[in-house]
Design a protein around this motif. Structure first.
Motif, short mmCIF file in Angstrom:
data_model
loop_
_atom_site.label_atom_id
_atom_site.label_comp_id
_atom_site.label_asym_id
_atom_site.label_seq_id
_atom_site.Cartn_x
_atom_site.Cartn_y
_atom_site.Cartn_z
N ASP A 270 53.45 40.49 75.23
CA ASP A 270 54.36 39.50 75.47
C ASP A 270 55.66 39.39 74.33
O ASP A 270 56.58 38.84 74.41
N THR A 271 55.24 40.04 73.17
CA THR A 271 56.23 40.08 72.02
C THR A 271 56.18 41.49 71.48
O THR A 271 55.03 41.95 71.11
N GLU A 272 57.37 42.05 70.94
CA GLU A 272 57.18 43.45 70.51
C GLU A 272 58.48 43.28 69.24
O GLU A 272 59.48 43.02 69.41
N LEU A 273 57.95 43.70 68.16
CA LEU A 273 58.66 43.68 66.79
C LEU A 273 59.00 45.27 66.67
O LEU A 273 58.13 45.99 65.73
N ALA A 274 60.10 45.70 66.69
CA ALA A 274 60.58 46.94 66.53
C ALA A 274 60.79 47.17 64.92
O ALA A 274 61.74 46.13 64.30
N HIS A 275 60.33 48.22 64.29
CA HIS A 275 60.54 48.64 62.87
C HIS A 275 61.33 49.93 62.92
O HIS A 275 61.08 50.68 63.76
N PRO A 276 61.74 50.12 61.64
CA PRO A 276 62.20 51.78 61.23
C PRO A 276 61.19 52.73 60.83
O PRO A 276 61.40 53.84 60.81
N ASP A 277 59.83 52.14 60.53
CA ASP A 277 58.93 53.08 60.22
C ASP A 277 57.40 52.62 60.54
O ASP A 277 57.44 51.67 61.11
N PHE A 278 56.66 53.14 60.27
CA PHE A 278 55.19 52.89 60.75
C PHE A 278 54.77 51.25 60.25
O PHE A 278 55.06 50.93 58.99
N VAL A 279 54.10 50.61 61.00
CA VAL A 279 53.99 49.06 60.81
C VAL A 279 52.28 49.25 60.15
O VAL A 279 51.33 49.71 60.96
N ARG A 280 52.10 48.95 58.92
CA ARG A 280 50.76 49.00 58.55
C ARG A 280 49.75 47.72 58.61
O ARG A 280 48.56 47.80 58.60
N ASP A 281 50.49 46.56 58.47
CA ASP A 281 49.72 45.09 58.87
C ASP A 281 50.46 44.16 59.36
O ASP A 281 51.73 44.11 59.23
N TRP A 303 59.34 37.20 60.75
CA TRP A 303 59.99 37.24 62.28
C TRP A 303 59.44 35.64 62.64
O TRP A 303 58.58 35.03 62.40
N GLU A 304 60.47 35.25 63.61
CA GLU A 304 59.94 34.09 64.20
C GLU A 304 59.09 34.38 65.35
O GLU A 304 59.14 35.22 66.26
N LYS A 305 58.01 33.60 65.00
CA LYS A 305 56.87 33.91 66.12
C LYS A 305 57.31 33.59 67.65
O LYS A 305 56.87 34.60 68.67
N GLY A 306 57.83 32.53 67.97
CA GLY A 306 58.38 32.27 69.31
C GLY A 306 59.36 33.17 69.83
O GLY A 306 59.23 33.59 71.07
N SER A 307 60.36 33.65 69.09
CA SER A 307 61.46 34.39 69.68
C SER A 307 61.40 35.89 69.40
O SER A 307 61.78 36.79 70.40
N GLY A 308 60.45 36.20 68.30
CA GLY A 308 60.33 37.56 67.83
C GLY A 308 61.63 37.91 67.21
O GLY A 308 61.82 39.24 67.25
N LYS A 309 62.44 37.24 66.94
CA LYS A 309 63.68 37.57 66.00
C LYS A 309 63.24 37.63 64.56
O LYS A 309 62.61 37.07 63.97
N LEU A 310 64.01 38.69 64.07
CA LEU A 310 63.84 39.14 62.64
C LEU A 310 64.66 37.91 61.75
O LEU A 310 65.80 37.69 62.04
#
Length: 393
Positions: A270-281, A303-310
């Motif tokens: 229900d939440t996806e946080l997009a990154h420019p490279d591999f996410v390690r933790d 990131w804001e947990k509720g909205s998923g915004k950086l």
């Protein structure tokens, strides 16, 4: 004939030289109050006895206990000669466990620093470890690059169960805290019904699997109605698993995303946080409502947990960030293969100031670049150019 290991004696590309110069320059920064250690740091764990200390696992095969406020190394645990990949600490027996490239799990007494039992049974690197107490019995669980999970009796060093299901290496393990036995009920009705726990595993096959562990058995858990088995939420390797206070599962993946898998929605993201490279933790700050992620691009993002915004990016590490741990007081600790431990505050006033400082630095760098562009010509050259322009008219 002797052979040189000096990089200057070998052919080096312009890209390599530029990147090396960038890292050397960035390594001088003091962001996050860096504590410099001897070798690459591959894992970090909180000290259950002291909120100002962490344990870190090094590629050199050493575990160090570090006092964050003073940067003091308060304990060193030695023995392995291969990189250590993962850590867990047993409150029950005050024992430190570390997964190792030598295919075993090493252990030490946290207080005396003396080596304890060594657990051998995997056929490849041990990449993840966790420990728990189940009906008074201390249990160690290990996941390996050999695609197997082994459940151990800590006291006897006996292999209780070997679990198979993954087709490639195991990279992460997490206990579903919502299924842990209630310690108040142990030895009474709950133990009579053999109430156990459920833990999740993930690896380079992109699968997330669930396992049911009781005092008499260990097997893959039957999914609830409508729930997928295995869970397939990522396109490639899953490097980290973490349950938050609501019982939802946070994941970090090499597909350049971190996700929240909702328990109420049968583990759908229900939440996806997009990154420019591999996410390690990934780490979750329930108090502030933040999610922090560690990325291969050297950054720690909030990131804001509720909205998923950086909300903010902590810049300081100059190599891949390999691990995060959240301590009481909203203190986030990050470690990296740059061999540094760094600390960041997730308290609201501190985050606001960090954002302001970052923006001021960005504007300062922008002005500096613009100034350099303007000063490419000397005053004489600028006058000569102006004369030429007038003549052309």
């Amino acid at each position: 004939m002797s052979r040189s290991t000096d990089p200057g004696h070998f052919f080096q590309t312009t890209t390599y030289l530029t990147e090396s110069a960038r890292r050397v320059s960035k390594s001088k920064n003091a962001s996050g109050n860096p504590i410099k250690l001897a070798s690459k740091i591959l894992a970090v764990a909180a000290d259950p006895e002291n909120n100002e200390r962490v344990y870190v696992a090094e590629a050199a095969g050493t575990v160090r206990r570090v006092v964050l406020e003073t940067a003091e190394i308060s304990a060193v645990y030695t023995g392995p000669t291969a990189p250590l990949t993962s850590l867990c600490i047993s409150k029950h027996s005050n024992t430190l466990f570390a997964g190792c490239w030598d295919k075993s799990i090493w252990s030490w007494s946290c207080s005396t620093r003396k080596p304890a039992r060594r657990y051998q049974g995997h056929n490849d690197f041990v990449k993840a470890v966790l420990c728990l107490s189940l009906h008074g019995r201390e249990i160690l669980i290990s996941g390996s690059a050999d695609a197997s999970i082994i459940v151990w009796d800590v006291g006897t060093r006996e292999k209780l169960y070997t679990l198979k299901g993954h087709t490639r290496g195991i990279l992460a393990l997490a206990i579903d805290q919502f299924t842990l036995p209630d310690p108040i009920l142990q030895g009474t009705e709950q133990e009579k019904t053999d109430g156990g726990t459920v833990f999740f595993s993930a690896g380079s096959d992109r699968e997330i699997r669930r396992w049911s562990l009781t005092s008499t058995s260990a097997l893959e858990a039957s999914p609830a109605s409508g729930s997928p088995s295995p869970i397939l939420s990522h396109d490639t390797s899953v490097d980290a698993l973490l349950f938050d206070g609501d019982g939802d599962l946070w994941t970090a993946s090499a597909d350049k995303s971190a996700k929240c898998l909702s328990r109420q929605q049968n583990w759908e993201a229900d939440t996806e946080l997009a990154h420019p490279d591999f996410v390690r933790d990934v780490a979750v700050d329930e108090e502030g409502g933040w999610v922090a992620t560690a990325c291969r691009d050297e950054e720690v993002r909030v990131w804001e947990k509720g909205s998923g915004k950086l909300y903010h990016t902590f810049t300081g590490h100059f190599e891949e960030v390999t691990g995060l741990v959240l301590l009481p007081g909203q203190k986030l600790v990050s470690v990296s293969i740059d061999a540094t431990i760094r600390q960041w505050s997730l308290k609201a006033p501190d985050l606001v100031k960090s954002r302001q400082d970052a923006e001021e630095e960005r504007l300062g760098e922008k002005k500096e670049k613009e100034g350099k562009k303007k000063s490419l010509l000397t005053e004489d050259e600028e006058r000569e150019l102006a004369d030429l322009m007038e003549e052309s008219e």
